[in-house]
Design an enzyme around this catalytic site. Sequence first.
Site, PDB file in Angstrom:
ATOM      1  N   ARG A 182      -4.483 -13.616   2.338  1.00  0.00           N
ATOM      2  CA  ARG A 182      -3.138 -13.146   2.680  1.00  0.00           C
ATOM      3  C   ARG A 182      -2.935 -13.158   4.187  1.00  0.00           C
ATOM      4  O   ARG A 182      -3.821 -12.742   4.929  1.00  0.00           O
ATOM      5  CB  ARG A 182      -2.939 -11.727   2.159  1.00  0.00           C
ATOM      6  N   HIS A 221     -10.898  -7.803   6.703  1.00  0.00           N
ATOM      7  CA  HIS A 221     -10.044  -7.801   7.895  1.00  0.00           C
ATOM      8  C   HIS A 221     -10.897  -7.833   9.160  1.00  0.00           C
ATOM      9  O   HIS A 221     -11.834  -7.059   9.283  1.00  0.00           O
ATOM     10  CB  HIS A 221      -9.157  -6.557   7.883  1.00  0.00           C
ATOM     11  N   ARG A 273      -7.143 -14.303   9.262  1.00  0.00           N
ATOM     12  CA  ARG A 273      -8.126 -13.241   9.072  1.00  0.00           C
ATOM     13  C   ARG A 273      -9.481 -13.717   8.593  1.00  0.00           C
ATOM     14  O   ARG A 273     -10.516 -13.298   9.106  1.00  0.00           O
ATOM     15  CB  ARG A 273      -7.578 -12.250   8.063  1.00  0.00           C
ATOM     16  N   GLY A 331       2.795   4.353 -10.110  1.00  0.00           N
ATOM     17  CA  GLY A 331       2.572   4.051  -8.696  1.00  0.00           C
ATOM     18  C   GLY A 331       3.875   4.188  -7.933  1.00  0.00           C
ATOM     19  O   GLY A 331       4.919   3.678  -8.348  1.00  0.00           O
ATOM     20  N   GLY A 345       3.901   3.623  -4.373  1.00  0.00           N
ATOM     21  CA  GLY A 345       3.743   3.005  -3.056  1.00  0.00           C
ATOM     22  C   GLY A 345       4.981   2.156  -2.795  1.00  0.00           C
ATOM     23  O   GLY A 345       6.017   2.313  -3.457  1.00  0.00           O
ATOM     24  N   LEU A 346       4.893   1.245  -1.856  1.00  0.00           N
ATOM     25  CA  LEU A 346       6.065   0.429  -1.544  1.00  0.00           C
ATOM     26  C   LEU A 346       6.608  -0.274  -2.774  1.00  0.00           C
ATOM     27  O   LEU A 346       7.808  -0.253  -3.033  1.00  0.00           O
ATOM     28  CB  LEU A 346       5.696  -0.632  -0.499  1.00  0.00           C
TER      29      LEU A 346
END
Lengths: 257, 640
Positions: free
Chosen positions: B437, B268, B332, B42, B44-45
């Site tokens: 989150r 979301h 959220r 991976g 990603g970030l």
Amino acid sequence: MSTLTNITLKVWRQDGPDEQGRFETHQIPEIPAEASFLEMLDFLNERLVAENKEAIVFDHDCREGICGTCSLMIDGRAHGPQHGTATCQLHMRTFASGDEIVIEPWRAAAFPIIKDLMTDRAPLDRIIEAGGFITAATGGAPDANLIPIPKPVADASMDAAACIGCGACVAACPNGAANLFTGAKIAHLNLLPQGQAERFQRSEAMVETMDEYFGSCTNHGECEAACPKEISIDVIAVMNADYLKSKLKNRKSLSRT
Amino acid sequence: MSITLDSKIPEGPMADKWSNYIASQKLVNPANKRKFKIIVVGTGLAGASAAATLGELGYQVEAFTFHDSPRRAHSIAAQGGINAAKNYQGDGDSVHRLFYDTVKGGDFRAREANVHRLAEVSVNIIDQMVAQGVPFAREYGGMLSNRSFGGAQVSRTFYARGQTGQQLLIGAYQQLARQIGLGNVTLWNRTEMVDVVNIDGRCAGIVTRDLLNGEVTSHSAHAVVLATGGYGNAFYLSTNAMACNVTAAWRAHRRGAAFANPCYTQIHPTCIPQADDFQSKLTLMSESLRNDGRIWVPKNPDETRSPDQIPEADRDYYLERIYPSFGNLAPRDVSSRAAKRAVDAGQGVGPLKNGVYLDFADAISRLGLDVVWERYSNLFEMYERITGEDPRVVPMRIYPASHYTMGGLWVDYELQTTIPGLFCAGEANFSDHGANRLGASALMQGLSDGYFVLPYTMAPYLSEWLNKPIPDTSHEAFAAAEAEASDRFARYLATNGTRGPDHFHRELGKIIWDYCGMDRNKAGLEKALAEIPALHDEFQKDLNVTGSDTSVNQTLEKAARVDDFFELGMLMCQDALVREESCGGHFRSEHQTQEGEAKRDDENFAHVTAWEWSGDMAAPIEHREPLEYEVMKFQTRSYK
Ligand SMILES: Cc1cc2nc3c(=O)[nH]c(=O)nc-3n(C[C@H](O)[C@H](O)[C@H](O)COP(=O)(O)OP(=O)(O)OC[C@H]3O[C@@H](n4cnc5c(N)ncnc54)[C@H](O)[C@@H]3O)c2cc1C
Ligand code: SF4
Ligand code: FES
């Protein structure tokens, strides 16, 4: 909700990098105007699989115009007819019933076709690896507000940094040049105070790596017109100026060592 | 493998745990680092920052991604921003407050020590990213600008227009590219990890499939990091990128890594509602819009007037009404359920009556069009491209959609899974967000894990393996895993049924959304647990994958990913069924207050549920990690 009818697609099929390619014709009898262009291809692919035929290969991921993966020539235009819009953001409402649409992969010497509509854009990564970064070892950074950056500078840098690395500029360029892509990265980093230390090494290394893989720019401006992020061709001027200076400065700094 | 959950929380007061850990952990000296080979799956970030930093430290790193380039992970789509306890606005922020907000926002289902570390490290992330040249938004004086996000009463969110994820990922990608250029990291692009291999009770490497030619290959290493993202696409329609999937984490789970809290998924509140049946994904409209947009629905379910014709008195600004102190910035989960209630009550707007309004008219008259445009132009343009409507003129329509998964592979304080030598970072692990989150905290966690946590916490494990050879990929365990993977892909191709993988994915997603989405109950979950295996059975008999396994075959890739979503879907429902309480994103309608708010049961459920694969997808083994709160006191989350 409106619906489009009778769309004819002429799609490029090619089994592998060294195989002969050909156009294949497919009919889309009906598709909602709300559907995206890629959803139309999904729909076609599901039909192909149901008919025991191989689905058309195309690159895509975010479908939000930000990852730069999607990459189709639509009616001879990189990312299709809508200005400032990546392929995945194109919706069928841009087209009309009865349209014939030609779909091809990026066409550029530096981007060999992998299969059907998918190409290999790895040379763009090579340019970044050559110098498209600021050396900043993890953990050693000073407080982020230590160096104020005037808003216009930060904004100009951000304008250039918006590039999504899709390669449309290369595909649209008659010479297959990557100057808009490379210029965007050089402008992003060279405009910032943090980018000054490596400014000239960066410019030289990136431009020369670019020249290894891509054609040369003769100022057609097709890149800017095709760019889904509307990156201004001014970044190429920034790049050229810094490259020229780099030839001088880098030589000087060499003689000093 | 029998599982013990040792969280390895360091000793000492909360605020000192991380510094104590760093001061006393075992180190690998610089000359020895190059003797270790680390695989990072991976980019990603979380993965890119981990691979770049580990490479920079001197380890031999091999990075894998199924994307064509590490610049493209799903992280790139994050819009709104990244949190950090910098207190640049002088509005009373601090590490403690970010810690507090995150534990509270997670509805007291996160591990305190991890969250505190995250809050501490958050400040370093911003310094690091600015040093790398991330062009964060600035004020006219040249200082960094902040905005506020749901679930917080301070402005601690840093952003780069509406493209924060892009700018952060490009920053991390550039650091990774530098390491690749220097030869410290080897990149395997268009390569998908399809299995984890353990030898003598520890992770010895991975098996991959080359997406260009179908070749299955083994790679061994001293340690493996999975930074492979979340599983929100289990719902089929979600805001995740099309390629996001659970395969890496799931295959590790099948090899002994416990999977924690799979039912904690985040829906979301602000996504563009579904427009038709062809829809392949949903698009998020960043939560940052809620800073200036007001959410409302018509009071009358039979309302037919266009929104600008509906007078104030006939509008219900339901978030402002129910949650006066947080208003449109309620967290959220709370906002999503409120939108669902409005739509279920028939007050939905738009052609399918499946949305609520997010209205900028007040902001435009208060701040002027220019200011609003400057803040949100790219979001407004994106919205218009998709819907054909201009939010400056007509209010946006939004509805909740699957967006993020708090659940993931169980990890200890060192981010090590229950398989020794297998680490997990970013959205793929379960660690820091509890049951919900907060906005702008995923980017923070991914970069924290990759830049600032793993480079320290892998050292103690690695130091034990100094000068010990890694198993060769000719070892029988690798050969067996390769054969298993090859057989699996051959089986998809040979099924020769009538329906492609997308068909099954859509059907599966619908079951999970209906019964394990925003509102769950026992009867529904039991129904899902019966319907999913029946559909999986059909998948195994009636799947149709055309093409071959010797060149790019996206239908085949999809089939394998959907297969794993079936098994994960079962575990999500199982987990939701045993958690007889409501907390954060997990809302069991049997457990709610009279006003319809989530009702937690701290006496019986203040624990992490970590599931062990038993070989039978209907009977996973449940383990529990009790959550003990040293600093925070249980309190009912109230945003009123
Ligand atoms: C639309 C949207 C907006 C968001 N906005 C925000 C925001 O404003 N702020 C915020 O904090 N968070 C936001 N988030 C959440 C956040 O973006 C993600 O949680 C985070 O970026 C995940 O990062 P990651 O590195 O863990 O995983 P990802 O970015 O998903 O990367 C996963 C990587 O793993 C690779 N991979 C996966 N499986 C395999 C395999 N089997 N083999 C090989 N490679 C594999 C992929 O190629 C990719 O490189 C948003 C999310 C969405 C969907
Ligand atoms: S400059 Fe524009 S067209 Fe070229 S790669 Fe970047 S975004 Fe694509
Ligand atoms: S699919 Fe990501 S930009 Fe088009």
